[in-house]
Design a protein around this motif. Structure first.
Motif, PDB file in Angstrom:
ATOM      1  N   LEU A   1       0.836  -1.190   0.000  1.00  0.00           N
ATOM      2  CA  LEU A   1       0.000   0.000   0.000  1.00  0.00           C
ATOM      3  C   LEU A   1       0.875   1.246   0.000  1.00  0.00           C
ATOM      4  CD1 LEU A   1      -2.800   1.411   0.530  1.00  0.00           C
ATOM      5  CD2 LEU A   1      -2.330   1.124   2.956  1.00  0.00           C
ATOM      6  N   GLY A   2       0.494   2.209  -0.802  1.00  0.00           N
ATOM      7  CA  GLY A   2       1.250   3.455  -0.809  1.00  0.00           C
ATOM      8  C   GLY A   2       0.709   4.408  -1.846  1.00  0.00           C
ATOM      9  N   PRO A   3       1.107   5.673  -1.775  1.00  0.00           N
ATOM     10  CA  PRO A   3       0.653   6.642  -2.774  1.00  0.00           C
ATOM     11  C   PRO A   3       1.286   6.329  -4.123  1.00  0.00           C
ATOM     12  CG  PRO A   3       2.307   7.625  -1.352  1.00  0.00           C
ATOM     13  CD  PRO A   3       2.016   6.277  -0.784  1.00  0.00           C
TER      14      PRO A   3
ATOM     15  N   VAL B   1       2.568   7.048   8.014  1.00  0.00           N
ATOM     16  CA  VAL B   1       1.606   5.940   8.066  1.00  0.00           C
ATOM     17  C   VAL B   1       0.302   6.418   8.709  1.00  0.00           C
ATOM     18  CG1 VAL B   1       1.151   3.618   8.949  1.00  0.00           C
ATOM     19  CG2 VAL B   1       3.441   4.224   8.136  1.00  0.00           C
ATOM     20  N   ALA B   2       0.431   7.173   9.793  1.00  0.00           N
ATOM     21  CA  ALA B   2      -0.755   7.676  10.486  1.00  0.00           C
ATOM     22  C   ALA B   2      -1.606   8.529   9.558  1.00  0.00           C
ATOM     23  CB  ALA B   2      -0.328   8.491  11.698  1.00  0.00           C
ATOM     24  N   ASP B   3      -0.956   9.331   8.758  1.00  0.00           N
ATOM     25  CA  ASP B   3      -1.651  10.253   7.877  1.00  0.00           C
ATOM     26  C   ASP B   3      -2.223   9.544   6.664  1.00  0.00           C
ATOM     27  OD1 ASP B   3      -2.569  12.722   7.142  1.00  0.00           O
ATOM     28  OD2 ASP B   3      -0.782  13.170   5.932  1.00  0.00           O
ATOM     29  N   PHE B   4      -1.460   8.547   6.164  1.00  0.00           N
ATOM     30  CA  PHE B   4      -1.877   7.874   4.934  1.00  0.00           C
ATOM     31  C   PHE B   4      -3.031   6.911   5.175  1.00  0.00           C
ATOM     32  CE2 PHE B   4      -1.531   4.837   1.432  1.00  0.00           C
ATOM     33  CZ  PHE B   4      -1.605   5.731   0.378  1.00  0.00           C
TER      34      PHE B   4
ATOM     35  N   TYR C   1      -3.510   0.554  11.583  1.00  0.00           N
ATOM     36  CA  TYR C   1      -4.437   1.672  11.802  1.00  0.00           C
ATOM     37  C   TYR C   1      -4.280   2.249  13.201  1.00  0.00           C
ATOM     38  CZ  TYR C   1      -8.729   4.405  11.733  1.00  0.00           C
ATOM     39  OH  TYR C   1      -9.630   5.432  11.765  1.00  0.00           O
ATOM     40  N   ASN C   2      -4.197   1.377  14.197  1.00  0.00           N
ATOM     41  CA  ASN C   2      -4.174   1.835  15.584  1.00  0.00           C
ATOM     42  C   ASN C   2      -2.792   2.224  16.086  1.00  0.00           C
ATOM     43  OD1 ASN C   2      -6.973   1.663  16.424  1.00  0.00           O
ATOM     44  ND2 ASN C   2      -6.749  -0.519  15.989  1.00  0.00           N
TER      45      ASN C   2
END
Lengths: 361, 298
Positions: A35-37, A230-233, A222-223
């Motif tokens: 997963l990534g932009p 990572v938190a933002d994405f 997520y948590n």
């Protein structure tokens, strides 16, 4: 032993480092997501696993054997492409039977196995249709069936749900999970859609600028995001500039711009005066009318400035006393109630200490 | 609203329709009529007598030319030979155009237009001039002739004349028609989605299988249209056999030309033209029937 081991793989295009010293172990039977932009290197990594690109450095091991020198047709992996890449001149049956034909299976065997597979994906009545005569969802199923029929060791999926509309995508996600469980094939799934990754995967590798930021289970990603990216994405998060004023074994005391003193759970390698961001997810932010007395460790007063109603949930944008803005997500779960708050309402904002985090710069 | 759009449709398609009606349908009808008439004593046509009271059977109309065409096997033979030459020309053109079209289609975008321009560049000079150039290239005193005969003599084989032979005709035919095969083939190949080759390779196809199962079947519409553009003009060609061929290398085109300009037998010339048109239509019909599965996919 891992089914597929990616060891210190690097790939450069000119001066651009697409994949930077990436190491991943993928277990047999896993639904693994990169997963990534866009431009983070996830597709390049997938192409190297498939064999279309050769790494500039590092190894790709299948059952412990380096397969870097093998061309794509010699690797027991199949790919489901974003555009499906169905052969337009072949019928659905011929498309699905193609990998069997290439591996030299007898005509009779191909026929029976294609018929079985068509049955499984509920496309039997479309066997003699051509791809352009199918709907998006049907093409999708043909692509999956074609990728799985020859029982590859790995199925590589390159944003396969990207071209579908929202409703269909949700159905396909569920179908995909079932398909993977039934086939027992290891999936490597590439996507930039974080909700898709969270919904589908056993484990996720979050990539950014050619590097792996975090590999973990969806709920942990997520948590407990390891860093600010990572938190933002993954999901939404409120972020406010902050610095550390006190470090103790249980928590950190922060000075947050516009909020004042705030406590968050303790974290390794953080020193007093470290700068960074204070972060809390919108659904962890609680808002109540100011008149209601609540007892939490922390409470701020604010005013509803705006809201975004999307049916199941509403996002409220709250302006705090010193014009800092924070978002709170509320489920619309009270029957008959359309909206608990209106723009201009004064509210009390709070969250639990454990739900907030600090990410150093 | 609807009537005005229909009016616009007719206004736009009217002039070309009218043009075709006047300059294609009318001459064709005249030709059909001519094929049933008798040649005049000094060329041209004998007058038709269809006035009332005249003797039946002496109307000046006859089916003699058609009987004549089928009575002498030589005409059928020339027809068959022409078909053979046109077919071989088409096949050689496919074999030569395919790799070139593929090369152009798969090269970088900025080079493609340049290469296509080079393919059509010969059209900039006159067709006959180019054929006469081949006469010099293949002539007995040309470097090519000396080179080939030198090799032949070296191995103790009698020297050959390249010019005025079926070989020279074929070279000329392929040379002239090759661009008509390259262009439609390139247009087709250029549209192929490269991801399909990746998909085929990913699913286990080696390079030969990728060509045979992915590129080739998708290129069939291009091959069909290229073949039509080569085969039909090749069949009616008379200039190349005239200039580069020997006395025995006559094709239908030459035969028809001779009827009008040489023997001055217009009715027989018309008959030959009609037979040719019918044969071409028959072949075109067969072609489109075979091309159906290839067209269905697009």
């Amino acid at each position: 032993m891992a089914l597929l081991e990616i060891r210190n793989v690097t790939k450069q295009f000119g001066n651009f480092i697409a994949v930077d010293n990436v190491s991943i172990e993928i277990r047999a039977g896993e639904f693994f997501t990169l997963l990534g932009p866009s431009g983070c290197g996830k597709t390049t990594l997938l192409r190297m696993i498939a064999g279309f690109d050769a790494p500039d450095g590092g190894q790709i091991l299948l059952d412990g054997e380096d397969i870097v020198a093998f061309p794509p047709e010699k690797r027991p992996f199949h790919t489901v492409f974003q555009s499906y890449a169905l052969f337009p001149h072949m019928t659905v049956a011929d498309n699905i039977g193609f990998p069997l034909k290439m591996s030299g299976k007898a005509r009779e065997e191909i026929k029976t196995r294609v018929a079985e597979t068509l049955e499984e994906v509920e496309l039997s009545q479309f066997a003699d249709r051509y791809p352009h005569e199918l709907s998006g969802g049907q093409k999708q199923r043909v692509a999956f069936a074609r990728g799985l029929i020859n029982q590859p060791r790995l199925l590589l999926l390159d944003e396969p749900l990207g071209a579908l509309d929202e409703k269909l995508r949700e159905n396909m996600q569920r179908e995909l999970i079932n398909l993977q469980a039934e086939a027992g094939v290891t999936f490597i799934y590439v996507t930039h859609a974080q909700n898709e990754a969270l919904a589908l995967s056993h484990r996720i590798a979050v990539m950014n600028q050619g590097r792996i930021e975090q590999i973990d289970e969806p709920s942990r990603i997520y948590n407990f995001p390891v860093n600010r990216f990572v938190a933002d994405f993954i999901g939404k998060i409120n972020m406010l500039n902050a610095w550390v004023t006190e470090v103790s074994p249980v928590h950190l005391k922060l000075k947050v711009e516009g909020l004042g003193e705030v406590a968050v759970p303790a974290k390794d390698r953080i020193k007093v005066n470290d700068h960074g961001v204070f972060a809390v997810r919108p659904e962890q932010v609680r808002i109540v009318p100011l008149t209601t007395a609540i007892h939490t460790e922390f409470q701020l007063n604010g005013k509803i400035k705006d809201f975004l109603y999307i049916g199941d949930v509403t996002t409220y944008i709250i302006e705090l006393s010193n014009s800092t803005q924070i978002e709170a997500l509320l489920p619309n779960s009270v029957p008959g109630h359309t909206k608990p708050f209106e723009v201009g309402d004064t509210v009390a904002v709070s969250w639990q200490e454990q739900s907030a985090q600090f990410f150093p710069d | 609203m609807q009537t005005s759009s229909r009016l616009v449709k007719w206004l736009i398609s009217g002039p070309p329709l009218l043009f075709l009606l006047i300059f294609f349908v009318t001459p064709s009808l005249i030709m059909i009529f001519t094929s049933f008439r008798l040649p005049g004593e000094f060329g041209g046509l004998a007058p038709v007598k269809l006035l009332p009271g005249e003797v039946a059977g002496d109307s000046g109309l006859t089916i003699e030319t058609y009987q004549f065409f089928f009575s002498d096997f030589i005409y059928i033979e020339i027809f068959l030979k022409s078909f053979a030459v046109a077919t071989i020309t088409t096949l050689i053109c496919i074999a030569m155009a395919y790799p070139l079209a593929l090369l152009i289609a798969r090269s970088r975008k900025k080079f493609r237009n340049l290469m296509i321009m080079l393919v059509v560049l010969p059209f900039a000079s006159n067709f006959l001039v180019r054929i006469y150039a081949w006469m010099i290239i293949l002539g007995p005193e040309s470097g090519l002739s000396h080179f080939i005969n030198g090799i032949l003599v070296f191995f103790g084989i009698a020297p050959v004349t390249l010019l005025f032979s079926p070989f020279a005709v074929l070279i000329g035919m392929v040379y002239v028609h090759l661009p008509f095969m390259i262009l439609p083939l390139y247009t087709n190949l250029e549209k192929h989605d490269p991801i399909l080759l990746d998909a085929a390779q990913d699913l286990g196809a080696n390079s030969w299988q990728r060509f045979w199962y992915v590129t080739w079947p998708q290129s069939l519409p291009g091959i069909f249209s290229g073949s039509a553009l080569v085969f039909i003009p090749a069949l009616g060609m008379f200039a190349i056999p005239d200039i580069l061929g020997g006395t025995g290398d006559i094709m239908i085109g030459n035969l028809i030309k001779d009827q009008f300009l040489g023997t001055r037998d217009w009715p027989f010339g018309s008959t030959l033209s009609i037979m040719l048109t019918l044969a071409v239509l028959g072949i075109a019909g067969l072609f489109s029937w075979f091309a159906k599965p290839a067209i269905r996919m697009t």
